[in-house]
Design a protein around this motif. Structure first.
Motif, PDB file in Angstrom:
ATOM      1  N   ILE B  20      28.750  53.500  44.248  1.00  0.00           N
ATOM      2  CA  ILE B  20      29.562  52.342  44.644  1.00  0.00           C
ATOM      3  C   ILE B  20      29.572  51.323  43.518  1.00  0.00           C
ATOM      4  CG2 ILE B  20      29.895  50.480  46.312  1.00  0.00           C
ATOM      5  CD1 ILE B  20      28.346  52.171  48.347  1.00  0.00           C
ATOM      6  N   ILE B  21      30.772  50.957  43.097  1.00  0.00           N
ATOM      7  CA  ILE B  21      30.953  49.979  42.020  1.00  0.00           C
ATOM      8  C   ILE B  21      31.834  48.856  42.558  1.00  0.00           C
ATOM      9  CG2 ILE B  21      31.695  49.602  39.650  1.00  0.00           C
ATOM     10  CD1 ILE B  21      31.548  52.679  39.273  1.00  0.00           C
ATOM     11  N   ASN B  22      31.429  47.634  42.277  1.00  0.00           N
ATOM     12  CA  ASN B  22      32.129  46.479  42.823  1.00  0.00           C
ATOM     13  C   ASN B  22      32.777  45.628  41.737  1.00  0.00           C
ATOM     14  OD1 ASN B  22      31.199  46.801  45.680  1.00  0.00           O
ATOM     15  ND2 ASN B  22      29.208  46.541  44.684  1.00  0.00           N
ATOM     16  N   CYS B  23      33.918  45.054  42.074  1.00  0.00           N
ATOM     17  CA  CYS B  23      34.594  44.139  41.169  1.00  0.00           C
ATOM     18  C   CYS B  23      35.108  42.929  41.923  1.00  0.00           C
ATOM     19  CB  CYS B  23      35.752  44.823  40.439  1.00  0.00           C
ATOM     20  SG  CYS B  23      35.194  45.915  39.130  1.00  0.00           S
ATOM     21  N   THR B  28      44.545  34.960  41.622  1.00  0.00           N
ATOM     22  CA  THR B  28      45.223  35.480  42.819  1.00  0.00           C
ATOM     23  C   THR B  28      46.612  36.020  42.522  1.00  0.00           C
ATOM     24  OG1 THR B  28      45.987  33.234  43.332  1.00  0.00           O
ATOM     25  CG2 THR B  28      43.940  33.972  44.381  1.00  0.00           C
ATOM     26  N   ALA B  29      47.089  35.844  41.303  1.00  0.00           N
ATOM     27  CA  ALA B  29      48.395  36.401  40.922  1.00  0.00           C
ATOM     28  C   ALA B  29      48.305  37.882  40.545  1.00  0.00           C
ATOM     29  CB  ALA B  29      48.982  35.608  39.763  1.00  0.00           C
ATOM     30  N   PHE B  30      47.093  38.393  40.369  1.00  0.00           N
ATOM     31  CA  PHE B  30      46.954  39.826  40.088  1.00  0.00           C
ATOM     32  C   PHE B  30      47.531  40.624  41.258  1.00  0.00           C
ATOM     33  CE2 PHE B  30      45.038  39.429  36.207  1.00  0.00           C
ATOM     34  CZ  PHE B  30      43.717  38.962  36.178  1.00  0.00           C
ATOM     35  N   ASP B  31      48.290  41.683  40.930  1.00  0.00           N
ATOM     36  CA  ASP B  31      48.905  42.469  42.002  1.00  0.00           C
ATOM     37  C   ASP B  31      48.795  43.974  41.781  1.00  0.00           C
ATOM     38  OD1 ASP B  31      52.294  41.569  40.912  1.00  0.00           O
ATOM     39  OD2 ASP B  31      50.704  42.708  39.929  1.00  0.00           O
ATOM     40  N   TYR B  32      47.938  44.370  40.879  1.00  0.00           N
ATOM     41  CA  TYR B  32      47.738  45.805  40.620  1.00  0.00           C
ATOM     42  C   TYR B  32      46.306  45.971  40.152  1.00  0.00           C
ATOM     43  CZ  TYR B  32      48.319  50.373  38.302  1.00  0.00           C
ATOM     44  OH  TYR B  32      48.194  51.679  37.900  1.00  0.00           O
ATOM     45  N   PHE B  33      45.583  46.907  40.785  1.00  0.00           N
ATOM     46  CA  PHE B  33      44.142  47.051  40.535  1.00  0.00           C
ATOM     47  C   PHE B  33      43.814  48.520  40.312  1.00  0.00           C
ATOM     48  CE2 PHE B  33      43.198  42.709  41.707  1.00  0.00           C
ATOM     49  CZ  PHE B  33      44.242  42.386  42.562  1.00  0.00           C
ATOM     50  N   ALA B  49      44.426  53.790  41.755  1.00  0.00           N
ATOM     51  CA  ALA B  49      44.867  52.391  41.688  1.00  0.00           C
ATOM     52  C   ALA B  49      45.339  51.944  43.062  1.00  0.00           C
ATOM     53  CB  ALA B  49      45.975  52.224  40.657  1.00  0.00           C
ATOM     54  N   ILE B  50      45.314  50.633  43.267  1.00  0.00           N
ATOM     55  CA  ILE B  50      45.724  50.080  44.562  1.00  0.00           C
ATOM     56  C   ILE B  50      46.508  48.805  44.340  1.00  0.00           C
ATOM     57  CG2 ILE B  50      43.689  48.606  44.978  1.00  0.00           C
ATOM     58  CD1 ILE B  50      43.679  49.741  47.875  1.00  0.00           C
ATOM     59  N   ARG B  51      47.407  48.511  45.270  1.00  0.00           N
ATOM     60  CA  ARG B  51      48.127  47.239  45.264  1.00  0.00           C
ATOM     61  C   ARG B  51      47.651  46.437  46.461  1.00  0.00           C
ATOM     62  NH1 ARG B  51      51.721  47.575  41.173  1.00  0.00           N
ATOM     63  NH2 ARG B  51      52.365  49.673  40.581  1.00  0.00           N
ATOM     64  N   PRO B  52      47.760  45.118  46.444  1.00  0.00           N
ATOM     65  CA  PRO B  52      47.107  44.279  47.452  1.00  0.00           C
ATOM     66  C   PRO B  52      47.696  44.333  48.855  1.00  0.00           C
ATOM     67  CG  PRO B  52      48.326  42.933  45.901  1.00  0.00           C
ATOM     68  CD  PRO B  52      48.364  44.320  45.373  1.00  0.00           C
ATOM     69  N   ASP B  53      48.732  45.143  49.055  1.00  0.00           N
ATOM     70  CA  ASP B  53      49.281  45.226  50.407  1.00  0.00           C
ATOM     71  C   ASP B  53      48.573  46.269  51.267  1.00  0.00           C
ATOM     72  OD1 ASP B  53      52.277  47.179  49.574  1.00  0.00           O
ATOM     73  OD2 ASP B  53      50.255  47.163  48.725  1.00  0.00           O
ATOM     74  N   VAL B  54      47.596  46.982  50.676  1.00  0.00           N
ATOM     75  CA  VAL B  54      46.799  47.937  51.449  1.00  0.00           C
ATOM     76  C   VAL B  54      45.322  47.611  51.259  1.00  0.00           C
ATOM     77  CG1 VAL B  54      48.519  49.764  51.296  1.00  0.00           C
ATOM     78  CG2 VAL B  54      46.726  49.624  49.578  1.00  0.00           C
ATOM     79  N   SER B  55      44.511  47.990  52.226  1.00  0.00           N
ATOM     80  CA  SER B  55      43.084  47.662  52.169  1.00  0.00           C
ATOM     81  C   SER B  55      42.232  48.829  51.683  1.00  0.00           C
ATOM     82  CB  SER B  55      42.584  47.208  53.536  1.00  0.00           C
ATOM     83  OG  SER B  55      42.775  48.240  54.487  1.00  0.00           O
ATOM     84  N   GLU B  56      42.802  50.030  51.695  1.00  0.00           N
ATOM     85  CA  GLU B  56      42.022  51.176  51.264  1.00  0.00           C
ATOM     86  C   GLU B  56      42.957  52.273  50.773  1.00  0.00           C
ATOM     87  OE1 GLU B  56      38.306  52.480  53.425  1.00  0.00           O
ATOM     88  OE2 GLU B  56      39.566  54.228  53.824  1.00  0.00           O
ATOM     89  N   SER B  65      38.363  50.357  48.061  1.00  0.00           N
ATOM     90  CA  SER B  65      38.436  49.399  49.163  1.00  0.00           C
ATOM     91  C   SER B  65      38.829  48.046  48.571  1.00  0.00           C
ATOM     92  CB  SER B  65      37.086  49.285  49.869  1.00  0.00           C
ATOM     93  OG  SER B  65      36.733  50.517  50.448  1.00  0.00           O
ATOM     94  N   PHE B  66      39.768  47.370  49.238  1.00  0.00           N
ATOM     95  CA  PHE B  66      40.304  46.124  48.688  1.00  0.00           C
ATOM     96  C   PHE B  66      40.213  45.022  49.731  1.00  0.00           C
ATOM     97  CE2 PHE B  66      42.701  43.829  45.611  1.00  0.00           C
ATOM     98  CZ  PHE B  66      43.501  42.957  46.318  1.00  0.00           C
ATOM     99  N   ASN B  67      39.631  43.897  49.364  1.00  0.00           N
ATOM    100  CA  ASN B  67      39.500  42.742  50.256  1.00  0.00           C
ATOM    101  C   ASN B  67      40.199  41.555  49.600  1.00  0.00           C
ATOM    102  OD1 ASN B  67      38.638  40.427  51.680  1.00  0.00           O
ATOM    103  ND2 ASN B  67      36.740  41.426  52.291  1.00  0.00           N
ATOM    104  N   LYS B  68      41.437  41.313  50.007  1.00  0.00           N
ATOM    105  CA  LYS B  68      42.246  40.284  49.361  1.00  0.00           C
ATOM    106  C   LYS B  68      41.665  38.887  49.565  1.00  0.00           C
ATOM    107  CE  LYS B  68      47.079  38.814  48.966  1.00  0.00           C
ATOM    108  NZ  LYS B  68      48.465  39.063  49.443  1.00  0.00           N
ATOM    109  N   SER B  69      41.179  38.597  50.777  1.00  0.00           N
ATOM    110  CA  SER B  69      40.679  37.255  51.059  1.00  0.00           C
ATOM    111  C   SER B  69      39.424  36.940  50.242  1.00  0.00           C
ATOM    112  CB  SER B  69      40.390  37.083  52.548  1.00  0.00           C
ATOM    113  OG  SER B  69      39.403  38.009  52.971  1.00  0.00           O
ATOM    114  N   ALA B  70      38.605  37.964  50.010  1.00  0.00           N
ATOM    115  CA  ALA B  70      37.382  37.766  49.217  1.00  0.00           C
ATOM    116  C   ALA B  70      37.634  37.954  47.729  1.00  0.00           C
ATOM    117  CB  ALA B  70      36.296  38.732  49.686  1.00  0.00           C
ATOM    118  N   LYS B  71      38.820  38.412  47.365  1.00  0.00           N
ATOM    119  CA  LYS B  71      39.165  38.710  45.972  1.00  0.00           C
ATOM    120  C   LYS B  71      38.169  39.699  45.377  1.00  0.00           C
ATOM    121  CE  LYS B  71      39.513  34.328  44.801  1.00  0.00           C
ATOM    122  NZ  LYS B  71      39.738  33.122  43.979  1.00  0.00           N
TER     123      LYS B  71
END
Lengths: 114, 113
Positions: B20-23, B28-33, B49-56, B65-71
């Motif tokens: 497990i690696i965390n970032c 907040t303008a980033f839109d591609y991860f 890769a993931i975009r912020p409209d999905v959580s996993e 796994s993506f948590n937009k509110s926690a960035k």
């Protein structure tokens, strides 16, 4: 065709000399990026080309660094009057365009300034 | 200013275990991860890769796994294999800015057989 290619793979130069690093992107890719990877600074963005234009040069560390792209294809990164702190791996990446598509990296050029 | 912070710097996991690696990001303008995998002497290779409209997002043994509110976003490598031993980089970009990548500091993963 093949992936992103870079040449030379290794370059050793003396402090104060100029060097040119070459990147051949994937055929048809309009966006091209240069990054630098060093122990102290990690992976950092240098410059971005869309076609032959460079809308973002914000990562170039000094005016000794310049880059050009011709024919919407090959790009050359030039470092003038090299310094020891320029020693790093210089990576090139290309993308189908600069907005929606993934970036694919080349193997890099390892530059050593003695 | 480090805009993408990655942890841990290194980790050792047994074969079959979960890496497990965390970032965490600031802009907040980033839109591609994307996540990249790099072997010694090679360039980074896109893993997932993931975009912020999905959580996993899951691809094979790799899950973002993506948590937009926690960035924050993380990479999970399930059933880790010795061949997964590499350095992993998270990154973030903005489509409107030409997608130039801002990288995390990297995590060196060693999978022990």
């Amino acid at each position: 065709g093949a992936g992103v290619s870079q040449s030379p793979s290794n370059k050793v130069t003396e402090k104060g000399k100029d060097v040119e690093l070459r990147c051949d992107p994937i055929s048809g890719h309009t966006a091209l990026y240069w990054y630098r990877q060093s122990l102290g600074q990690g992976l950092e963005f240098l410059i971005y080309f869309q076609g032959n234009s460079a809308p973002d040069k914000s990562g170039l560390p000094s005016d000794r660094f310049s880059a050009e792209r011709t024919g919407g294809s090959v790009s050359t990164l030039t470092i003038q009057r090299t310094q020891q702190e320029d020693s790093a791996v210089y990576l090139c990446a290309s993308s189908l365009d600069g907005y929606l598509y993934e970036q694919y990296f080349g193997p890099g050029t390892r530059l050593t300034v003695t | 200013q480090q805009q993408v912070k990655q942890s841990p710097q290194s980790l050792i996991v047994q074969k079959g275990g979960i890496s497990i690696i965390n970032c965490a990001y600031e802009n907040t303008a980033f839109d591609y991860f994307p996540w990249y995998q790099q072997f010694p002497g090679k360039g980074p290779a896109l893993l997932i890769a993931i975009r912020p409209d999905v959580s996993e997002k899951k691809e094979g043994r790799f899950t973002i796994s993506f948590n937009k509110s926690a960035k924050q976003f993380s990479l999970h490598i399930m059933d880790s294999q010795p061949g997964d031993s590499a350095t992993y980089f998270c990154a973030a970009s903005m489509q409107a800015a030409g997608n130039k990548l801002t990288f995390g500091g990297g995590t060196r993963v060693l999978v022990k057989p």
